[in-house]
Design an enzyme around this catalytic site. Structure first.
Site, PDB file in Angstrom:
ATOM      1  N   GLY A 190      25.247  -6.513  29.069  1.00  0.00           N
ATOM      2  CA  GLY A 190      25.947  -6.153  27.835  1.00  0.00           C
ATOM      3  C   GLY A 190      25.608  -7.052  26.665  1.00  0.00           C
ATOM      4  O   GLY A 190      25.629  -6.622  25.508  1.00  0.00           O
ATOM      5  N   GLN A 247      17.476  -5.251  29.339  1.00  0.00           N
ATOM      6  CA  GLN A 247      18.307  -4.904  30.484  1.00  0.00           C
ATOM      7  C   GLN A 247      18.731  -6.141  31.269  1.00  0.00           C
ATOM      8  O   GLN A 247      19.828  -6.172  31.834  1.00  0.00           O
ATOM      9  CB  GLN A 247      17.543  -3.935  31.393  1.00  0.00           C
ATOM     10  N   ILE A 259       7.723   2.474   1.674  1.00  0.00           N
ATOM     11  CA  ILE A 259       6.691   1.522   1.274  1.00  0.00           C
ATOM     12  C   ILE A 259       7.146   0.091   1.585  1.00  0.00           C
ATOM     13  O   ILE A 259       8.055  -0.437   0.939  1.00  0.00           O
ATOM     14  CB  ILE A 259       6.342   1.670  -0.220  1.00  0.00           C
ATOM     15  N   GLU A 319      -5.699  -2.424   9.654  1.00  0.00           N
ATOM     16  CA  GLU A 319      -4.247  -2.242   9.596  1.00  0.00           C
ATOM     17  C   GLU A 319      -3.678  -2.051  10.995  1.00  0.00           C
ATOM     18  O   GLU A 319      -2.655  -2.646  11.365  1.00  0.00           O
ATOM     19  CB  GLU A 319      -3.898  -1.037   8.727  1.00  0.00           C
ATOM     20  N   ARG A 320      -4.345  -1.227  11.799  1.00  0.00           N
ATOM     21  CA  ARG A 320      -3.824  -0.937  13.131  1.00  0.00           C
ATOM     22  C   ARG A 320      -3.985  -2.129  14.068  1.00  0.00           C
ATOM     23  O   ARG A 320      -3.157  -2.337  14.965  1.00  0.00           O
ATOM     24  CB  ARG A 320      -4.491   0.333  13.657  1.00  0.00           C
ATOM     25  N   GLU A 357       1.343   9.592  18.290  1.00  0.00           N
ATOM     26  CA  GLU A 357       0.824  10.920  18.614  1.00  0.00           C
ATOM     27  C   GLU A 357      -0.472  11.189  17.857  1.00  0.00           C
ATOM     28  O   GLU A 357      -1.441  11.736  18.420  1.00  0.00           O
ATOM     29  CB  GLU A 357       1.864  11.996  18.281  1.00  0.00           C
ATOM     30  N   ILE A 385       0.850  -1.179   0.000  1.00  0.00           N
ATOM     31  CA  ILE A 385       0.000   0.000   0.000  1.00  0.00           C
ATOM     32  C   ILE A 385       0.888   1.231   0.000  1.00  0.00           C
ATOM     33  O   ILE A 385       1.900   1.277   0.705  1.00  0.00           O
ATOM     34  CB  ILE A 385      -0.975   0.016   1.191  1.00  0.00           C
ATOM     35  N   MET A 408       0.890   5.086   0.701  1.00  0.00           N
ATOM     36  CA  MET A 408       0.276   6.302   1.231  1.00  0.00           C
ATOM     37  C   MET A 408       1.321   7.382   1.515  1.00  0.00           C
ATOM     38  O   MET A 408       1.182   8.518   1.092  1.00  0.00           O
ATOM     39  CB  MET A 408      -0.513   5.984   2.506  1.00  0.00           C
ATOM     40  N   THR A 418       1.484   7.679  13.395  1.00  0.00           N
ATOM     41  CA  THR A 418       2.279   7.772  14.617  1.00  0.00           C
ATOM     42  C   THR A 418       1.381   7.692  15.851  1.00  0.00           C
ATOM     43  O   THR A 418       0.190   8.021  15.799  1.00  0.00           O
ATOM     44  CB  THR A 418       3.065   9.089  14.670  1.00  0.00           C
TER      45      THR A 418
END
Length: 407
Positions: free
Chosen positions: A366, A362, A183, A268-269, A393, A149, A151, A391
């Protein structure tokens, strides 16, 4: 082995269909047919993905043959109706493939399958003409055609109304010009559900969707983009220079593209959340095993209270994500999933994915920063989840508008 896997998968689906009437009378806490299908897919990944995935990650691209194998074994677009080559099973069978590939640590594969089966194919299935469905869907089920897709543009990410790619109707075709970026499946794509401006002077009402065959003259794929994660998932720029797209490849009605995007974005989400949930579970799997084996101060680090609390919190986060995700899938199957709820799930689940991956890394000290340890890939692959599909937000803005309206 390949043909055997598909026979077993088909048998599982047939059992599902035979039991479908019983399901409507009795909700099953344990879906044996789904679990058989899940086991078949895990066996497929063990045979065809696991031996090569590290090499693909180093090379930065999965081979095109992976799509053929997925199709041959019956793992693409499984909820597409039987008349178009699919199994016609409920959507959660399809989403399971996205989740399990992420849980196995193959988030690049999960993203590719998601873009193909959970995003591109549903647009064609739900909006396309009979001719479009008959032409493209069987090819997508078989893996003959890879879907994507288009967009996002260099100057238009989450703000879809600001896109500039244009498709102007001229006689029997649309003249397509512009570009897209980031894409997924771009390198291997054979068909792109492309958002374009058919009326460049309008904003939302000027957006339409086209089914674009990537083999048309003037269609150019850019180089495979180099990313900090999802290394083997091809991500490309696409360029369109006077591409003549037959007008019968308009998807739905002209000027209705933005409405179609809003209609299909909840799935999609939800698929992005499926990847998040699978990755959370996969990170917990490997971290739990590691802390049982890793010694410090004369004992397994699993014995330290901090380790146990970190793992416990990760499990709590997984349970919360799973509950929210399962609610969304049920709403989607009932045709009741709204934009705000899907946006909330996408934001919540991907934030949890990043949090869990960070906290569990964590525990490895290392070694968690070394690419030879899979937890490092869970960490870097998680970061994009909070960006694509809108996003987080923007997801919060969508939720807020549902509460108090547009400012």
């Amino acid at each position: 082995m390949t043909s055997c896997l598909k026979i077993i998968s088909m048998a599982a689906i047939q059992i599902f269909k035979k039991n479908e009437s019983e399901r409507k009378l009795k909700m099953l806490a344990y879906d044996a047919d789904l679990e058989l299908f899940r086991d078949n897919f895990k066996r497929f990944m063990s045979e065809h993905i696991a031996p090569h995935y590290e090499q693909w990650e180093r090379e930065g691209l999965m081979p095109r043959s992976v799509w053929t194998l997925l199709g041959e074994n019956g793992f693409l677009c499984v909820d597409v109706p039987e008349e178009y080559g699919g199994y016609g099973v409920p959507t959660h069978y399809s989403l399971m493939l996205v989740e399990e590939s992420a849980r196995a640590g193959y988030c690049a594969l999960s993203t590719g399958i998601s873009c193909h089966s959970e995003i591109a194919a549903p647009y064609i299935q739900h909006i396309g003409t009979e001719e479009q469905k008959q032409y493209w869907l069987p090819k997508m089920v078989s893996g003959e055609a890879v879907g994507a897709i288009g967009m996002t543009e260099p100057g238009a990410g989450s703000d879809l109304q600001a896109m500039r790619t244009s498709a102007i109707l001229q006689d029997d075709h649309y003249l397509l010009n512009g570009s897209k970026t980031f894409i997924s499946n771009g390198q291997h794509a054979d068909v792109v559900v492309l958002a374009v401006k058919t009326d460049p002077q309008a904003r939302a009402k000027g957006v339409s969707l086209l089914l674009v065959d990537t083999h048309l003259d003037g269609f150019k794929k850019g180089t495979n983009l180099d990313k900090i994660g999802l290394h083997s998932q091809d991500t490309s720029e696409l360029f369109f220079d006077n591409v003549k797209v037959p007008k019968d490849q308009l998807l739905g009605n002209p000027g209705s593209g933005f409405a179609y995007l809003m209609q299909e974005l909840p799935r999609e989400r939800t698929a992005i959340a499926s990847t998040a949930l699978g990755a959370i579970r996969g990170a917990i799997d490997i971290a739990t095993q590691y802390v049982k084996e890793r010694q410090a101060f004369g004992q397994a680090i699993a014995q330290f209270q901090n380790t146990r609390f970190v793992l416990a919190q990760a499990k709590i986060d997984e349970l919360a994500t799973a509950a929210f995700y399962n609610q969304n899938v049920a709403l989607y199957n009932e045709g009741k999933l709204d934009v705000e709820t899907a946006a909330a799930l996408k934001s919540f689940s991907t934030d949890m994915q990043m949090k869990v991956a960070d906290n569990l890394l964590q525990l490895f000290g290392g070694y968690g920063y070394m690419t030879e340890y899979p937890i490092s890939r869970f960490f870097v692959d998680a970061r994009i989840q909070r960006i694509y599909g809108g996003t987080n937000e923007i997801m919060k803005e969508i939720v807020a508008r549902g509460l108090i309206g547009k400012a």
